[in-house]
Scaffold this motif. Structure first.
Motif, PDB file in Angstrom:
ATOM      1  N   UNK A  54      38.312  45.797  51.109  1.00  0.00           N
ATOM      2  CA  UNK A  54      39.749  46.334  51.013  1.00  0.00           C
ATOM      3  C   UNK A  54      39.500  47.702  51.683  1.00  0.00           C
ATOM      4  N   UNK A  55      40.109  48.111  52.691  1.00  0.00           N
ATOM      5  CA  UNK A  55      40.183  49.286  53.316  1.00  0.00           C
ATOM      6  C   UNK A  55      41.467  49.834  53.466  1.00  0.00           C
ATOM      7  N   UNK A  56      41.732  51.151  53.646  1.00  0.00           N
ATOM      8  CA  UNK A  56      43.216  51.771  53.682  1.00  0.00           C
ATOM      9  C   UNK A  56      43.783  51.472  55.336  1.00  0.00           C
ATOM     10  N   UNK A 118      47.888  42.674  42.683  1.00  0.00           N
ATOM     11  CA  UNK A 118      47.069  42.101  42.119  1.00  0.00           C
ATOM     12  C   UNK A 118      45.288  42.230  42.273  1.00  0.00           C
ATOM     13  N   UNK A 119      45.023  43.206  43.057  1.00  0.00           N
ATOM     14  CA  UNK A 119      43.572  43.490  42.650  1.00  0.00           C
ATOM     15  C   UNK A 119      43.544  44.926  42.245  1.00  0.00           C
ATOM     16  N   UNK A 132      37.761  49.466  48.380  1.00  0.00           N
ATOM     17  CA  UNK A 132      37.096  48.626  47.287  1.00  0.00           C
ATOM     18  C   UNK A 132      36.228  47.255  47.816  1.00  0.00           C
ATOM     19  N   UNK A 133      35.439  46.696  47.114  1.00  0.00           N
ATOM     20  CA  UNK A 133      34.698  45.417  47.486  1.00  0.00           C
ATOM     21  C   UNK A 133      34.527  44.765  46.047  1.00  0.00           C
ATOM     22  N   UNK A 134      34.924  43.516  46.359  1.00  0.00           N
ATOM     23  CA  UNK A 134      34.850  42.496  45.476  1.00  0.00           C
ATOM     24  C   UNK A 134      34.168  41.179  45.913  1.00  0.00           C
ATOM     25  N   UNK A 135      33.184  40.820  45.264  1.00  0.00           N
ATOM     26  CA  UNK A 135      32.380  39.577  45.352  1.00  0.00           C
ATOM     27  C   UNK A 135      32.745  38.558  44.586  1.00  0.00           C
ATOM     28  N   UNK A 147      35.284  49.716  42.946  1.00  0.00           N
ATOM     29  CA  UNK A 147      36.664  50.734  43.582  1.00  0.00           C
ATOM     30  C   UNK A 147      35.887  52.161  43.743  1.00  0.00           C
ATOM     31  N   UNK A 148      35.702  52.472  45.249  1.00  0.00           N
ATOM     32  CA  UNK A 148      34.974  53.591  45.438  1.00  0.00           C
ATOM     33  C   UNK A 148      35.709  54.865  44.922  1.00  0.00           C
TER      34      UNK A 148
END
Length: 168
Positions: A54-56, A118-119, A132-135, A147-148
């Protein structure tokens, strides 16, 4: 809608995220976003290992690096790499063409913020999705979450890759 304050910052100032704070072990929420002008469900990637980045906005240096780094490091692996942003689909297509990225699916969350809500990455004050990054494993269970803490910082690429490698 759940509001989460004082978890993350933008240039040191707290920002508010809307939605739940997902954790490893949670079931990955199904979301809808746009690929081009088509609404696409995340169920399209059910049964596959995936990294969701996820990026802005892809028009910023850190976001561009995040997309290109995951493209490069995961290009030879059986992993669906999804980059989600609030950028319009046209901007995402332009970014793909300029960078030559081939191993990433760009998803636009601009229409209804379904992914962001949702995330738990939608930034209330700015109408953007937080970094953010989700695996997510093949059984749709989240195995890694970041969540950076500071929106302008890079994610922990090595930790995300370790999470992916542990599932291959």
């Amino acid at each position: 809608m759940q509001e989460r304050s004082n978890e993350v910052t933008l240039q040191g100032a707290p920002i508010t995220l809307l939605g739940p704070r997902l954790q490893p072990g949670d079931k990955a929420p199904v979301f809808t976003a746009r690929v081009g002008l088509e609404d696409v469900s995340s169920e399209r990637w059910a049964g596959r290992l995936r990294l969701i980045s996820s990026v802005p906005s892809l028009d910023t240096p850190v976001c561009a690096k995040q997309a290109t780094r995951f493209n490069e490091t995961l290009s030879d692996r059986d992993v669906a790499v999804l980059v989600v942003s609030q950028d319009l689909p046209f901007a995402q297509t332009r970014f793909r063409e300029v960078t030559g990225i081939k191993n990433v699916t760009f998803l636009s969350d601009y229409k209804d913020n379904d992914f962001g809500y949702k995330y738990g990455v939608y930034i209330k004050e700015h109408g953007l999705d937080h970094r953010a990054v989700f695996v997510v494993d093949k059984d749709d269970v989240i195995r890694y979450v970041e969540y950076v803490p500071e929106l302008t910082d890079h994610p922990n690429y090595e930790a995300a890759m370790a999470a992916v490698n542990a599932l291959l």
